[in-house]
Design a protein around this motif. Structure first.
Motif, PDB file in Angstrom:
ATOM      1  N   SER A 280       2.678   2.052   3.616  1.00  0.00           N
ATOM      2  CA  SER A 280       3.401   1.654   2.410  1.00  0.00           C
ATOM      3  C   SER A 280       3.440   2.746   1.354  1.00  0.00           C
ATOM      4  O   SER A 280       4.118   2.612   0.338  1.00  0.00           O
ATOM      5  CB  SER A 280       2.795   0.373   1.813  1.00  0.00           C
ATOM      6  OG  SER A 280       1.431   0.558   1.516  1.00  0.00           O
TER       7      SER A 280
ATOM      8  N   ALA B 196      -1.081   2.276  -3.016  1.00  0.00           N
ATOM      9  CA  ALA B 196      -0.155   2.203  -1.891  1.00  0.00           C
ATOM     10  C   ALA B 196      -0.135   0.822  -1.241  1.00  0.00           C
ATOM     11  O   ALA B 196       0.696   0.547  -0.396  1.00  0.00           O
ATOM     12  CB  ALA B 196      -0.530   3.251  -0.841  1.00  0.00           C
TER      13      ALA B 196
ATOM     14  N   PHE C 285       9.353   4.431   6.540  1.00  0.00           N
ATOM     15  CA  PHE C 285       9.525   4.062   5.142  1.00  0.00           C
ATOM     16  C   PHE C 285       9.457   5.329   4.310  1.00  0.00           C
ATOM     17  O   PHE C 285       8.455   6.030   4.327  1.00  0.00           O
ATOM     18  CB  PHE C 285       8.423   3.085   4.719  1.00  0.00           C
ATOM     19  CG  PHE C 285       8.447   2.710   3.260  1.00  0.00           C
ATOM     20  CD1 PHE C 285       9.629   2.449   2.591  1.00  0.00           C
ATOM     21  CD2 PHE C 285       7.254   2.593   2.547  1.00  0.00           C
ATOM     22  CE1 PHE C 285       9.647   2.099   1.251  1.00  0.00           C
ATOM     23  CE2 PHE C 285       7.252   2.230   1.209  1.00  0.00           C
ATOM     24  CZ  PHE C 285       8.448   1.986   0.554  1.00  0.00           C
TER      25      PHE C 285
ATOM     26  N   ARG D 273       9.525   6.893   0.601  1.00  0.00           N
ATOM     27  CA  ARG D 273       9.412   6.699  -0.843  1.00  0.00           C
ATOM     28  C   ARG D 273       9.598   8.047  -1.517  1.00  0.00           C
ATOM     29  O   ARG D 273       8.798   8.965  -1.306  1.00  0.00           O
ATOM     30  CB  ARG D 273       8.046   6.131  -1.227  1.00  0.00           C
ATOM     31  CG  ARG D 273       7.768   4.756  -0.713  1.00  0.00           C
ATOM     32  CD  ARG D 273       6.403   4.280  -1.162  1.00  0.00           C
ATOM     33  NE  ARG D 273       6.304   4.189  -2.626  1.00  0.00           N
ATOM     34  CZ  ARG D 273       5.310   3.575  -3.247  1.00  0.00           C
ATOM     35  NH1 ARG D 273       4.332   3.010  -2.547  1.00  0.00           N
ATOM     36  NH2 ARG D 273       5.277   3.509  -4.559  1.00  0.00           N
TER      37      ARG D 273
ATOM     38  N   SER E 241       0.558  -3.096  -0.688  1.00  0.00           N
ATOM     39  CA  SER E 241       1.557  -4.059  -1.124  1.00  0.00           C
ATOM     40  C   SER E 241       0.970  -5.459  -1.111  1.00  0.00           C
ATOM     41  O   SER E 241       0.613  -5.989  -0.059  1.00  0.00           O
ATOM     42  CB  SER E 241       2.787  -4.018  -0.207  1.00  0.00           C
ATOM     43  OG  SER E 241       3.661  -5.071  -0.518  1.00  0.00           O
TER      44      SER E 241
ATOM     45  N   GLU F 137       8.965  -2.227  -0.357  1.00  0.00           N
ATOM     46  CA  GLU F 137       7.603  -1.814   0.006  1.00  0.00           C
ATOM     47  C   GLU F 137       6.903  -2.894   0.810  1.00  0.00           C
ATOM     48  O   GLU F 137       6.184  -2.607   1.777  1.00  0.00           O
ATOM     49  CB  GLU F 137       6.819  -1.488  -1.252  1.00  0.00           C
ATOM     50  CG  GLU F 137       5.387  -1.037  -1.002  1.00  0.00           C
ATOM     51  CD  GLU F 137       4.636  -0.814  -2.295  1.00  0.00           C
ATOM     52  OE1 GLU F 137       3.951  -1.750  -2.746  1.00  0.00           O
ATOM     53  OE2 GLU F 137       4.749   0.283  -2.865  1.00  0.00           O
TER      54      GLU F 137
ATOM     55  N   ASP G 203      13.558   4.311  -0.246  1.00  0.00           N
ATOM     56  CA  ASP G 203      13.457   3.993  -1.668  1.00  0.00           C
ATOM     57  C   ASP G 203      13.957   5.182  -2.483  1.00  0.00           C
ATOM     58  O   ASP G 203      13.283   6.202  -2.581  1.00  0.00           O
ATOM     59  CB  ASP G 203      12.009   3.659  -2.024  1.00  0.00           C
ATOM     60  CG  ASP G 203      11.866   3.051  -3.412  1.00  0.00           C
ATOM     61  OD1 ASP G 203      12.909   2.743  -4.038  1.00  0.00           O
ATOM     62  OD2 ASP G 203      10.733   2.885  -3.877  1.00  0.00           O
TER      63      ASP G 203
ATOM     64  N   GLY H 211       4.538   5.625   2.403  1.00  0.00           N
ATOM     65  CA  GLY H 211       5.597   6.428   3.002  1.00  0.00           C
ATOM     66  C   GLY H 211       5.189   6.932   4.366  1.00  0.00           C
ATOM     67  O   GLY H 211       4.094   7.466   4.531  1.00  0.00           O
TER      68      GLY H 211
ATOM     69  N   ALA I  91       8.184  -2.833   4.302  1.00  0.00           N
ATOM     70  CA  ALA I  91       7.598  -1.701   5.013  1.00  0.00           C
ATOM     71  C   ALA I  91       6.182  -2.022   5.487  1.00  0.00           C
ATOM     72  O   ALA I  91       5.815  -1.740   6.634  1.00  0.00           O
ATOM     73  CB  ALA I  91       7.590  -0.471   4.114  1.00  0.00           C
ATOM     74  N   ASP I  92       5.396  -2.600   4.599  1.00  0.00           N
ATOM     75  CA  ASP I  92       4.018  -2.973   4.944  1.00  0.00           C
ATOM     76  C   ASP I  92       4.010  -3.980   6.082  1.00  0.00           C
ATOM     77  O   ASP I  92       3.221  -3.874   7.031  1.00  0.00           O
ATOM     78  CB  ASP I  92       3.334  -3.553   3.704  1.00  0.00           C
ATOM     79  CG  ASP I  92       1.815  -3.532   3.814  1.00  0.00           C
ATOM     80  OD1 ASP I  92       1.300  -3.462   4.939  1.00  0.00           O
ATOM     81  OD2 ASP I  92       1.145  -3.586   2.769  1.00  0.00           O
TER      82      ASP I  92
ATOM     83  N   SER J 123      12.346  -2.288  -5.313  1.00  0.00           N
ATOM     84  CA  SER J 123      11.393  -1.417  -4.624  1.00  0.00           C
ATOM     85  C   SER J 123      10.150  -2.181  -4.198  1.00  0.00           C
ATOM     86  O   SER J 123       9.546  -1.889  -3.160  1.00  0.00           O
ATOM     87  CB  SER J 123      11.003  -0.238  -5.527  1.00  0.00           C
ATOM     88  OG  SER J 123      12.110   0.605  -5.761  1.00  0.00           O
ATOM     89  N   THR J 124       9.769  -3.170  -4.993  1.00  0.00           N
ATOM     90  CA  THR J 124       8.608  -4.008  -4.655  1.00  0.00           C
ATOM     91  C   THR J 124       8.842  -4.749  -3.351  1.00  0.00           C
ATOM     92  O   THR J 124       7.968  -4.800  -2.479  1.00  0.00           O
ATOM     93  CB  THR J 124       8.339  -5.010  -5.782  1.00  0.00           C
ATOM     94  OG1 THR J 124       8.087  -4.297  -6.999  1.00  0.00           O
ATOM     95  CG2 THR J 124       7.140  -5.892  -5.464  1.00  0.00           C
TER      96      THR J 124
END
Length: 242
Positions: A64, A78, A99, A101, A80, A54, A157, A66, A57-58, A50-51
């Motif tokens: 980040s 939020a 993205f 989450r 990253s 994220e 995610d 969502g 996504a960023d 997930s890290t």
């Protein structure tokens, strides 16, 4: 496919002893090649899947917490850190996407409500009504069916968090249509053996000393679930006996 590779800028990492660079799977990333329109990240909690999702996504410019590029709202934690130290290789590059989450979806739904109150026709992209006025599972499917469309990359995610097994199968159908008809690309972090069964998907495991591509049958999700279903009484006896 649009996103072809994720690279860690190892020479720029400030400190490998600090989070998230001290996560074993993250530490050893050199070039992570994506070989399918649907890629799954699998691994235990804390393994880094997930890290990394994220951070991607960023780097794509998505919120980040969502959302997409135009969803500007804030939630706690939020940001990253990893995003500043990865490079994404595209062919061609796309800017459209989203993205999702599962853990912060409530905040995203509230953000959409606020946009609607401000006069924007925000509900139009989510089935015509507030996501809060739908069940958790219905709101997830509304997002997938109404907000997602072609020439885009979608990062999810744990989308199974609010989906029953039957609705996970519905999601697989939606996923297939978006890949085949709309040319979408998906990267999905999941624990679901149902979702992992999507045909011809790439499965990347974060559980070893390095991120490795494995088959569906090699995943713990498949092996544990199959063993449980085939030997339920024996499994529970071994598990629960003192």
């Amino acid at each position: 496919m649009f996103l072809k590779r994720i690279s860690l800028l190892q020479d720029q990492v400030p400190n490998y002893n600090q989070y998230p660079f001290n996560i074993p799977a993250i530490q050893v990333i050199d070039q992570l090649d994506l070989a399918s329109p649907v890629t799954f990240f699998v691994g235990e909690n804390g393994s880094g899947k997930s890290t990394l999702l994220e951070a991607v996504a960023d780097k794509c410019g998505f919120n980040s917490a969502g959302g997409g590029r135009n969803n500007t709202y804030e939630t706690h934690a939020a940001e990253s850190v990893l995003a500043d130290y990865i490079r994404l290789s595209w062919m061609p590059k796309v800017s459209n996407g989203f993205f999702m989450r599962a853990e912060s979806f409530y905040h995203f739904a509230t953000h959409i409500d606020e946009l609607q109150k401000e006069g924007a026709d925000a509900y139009r992209s989510y089935g015509g009504q507030s996501l809060h006025e739908q069940s958790h599972g219905e709101s997830f499917l509304s997002l997938f069916m109404n907000r997602f469309n072609g020439q885009a990359i979608y990062l999810l995610d744990e989308p199974e968090a609010a989906l029953s097994p039957q609705r996970q199968l519905t999601f697989l159908r939606i996923l297939h249509e978006l890949v085949q008809q709309e040319e979408c690309q998906f990267i999905i972090a999941t624990h679901s053996p149902i979702l992992l069964g999507y045909p011809d998907a790439q499965i990347l495991s974060f559980d070893g000393e390095a991120i490795e591509e494995i088959s569906y049958e090699e995943t713990d999700h498949y092996k544990i679930t199959k063993y449980f279903l085939d030997h339920r009484e024996k499994f529970l006896k071994e598990l629960l006996e003192d």
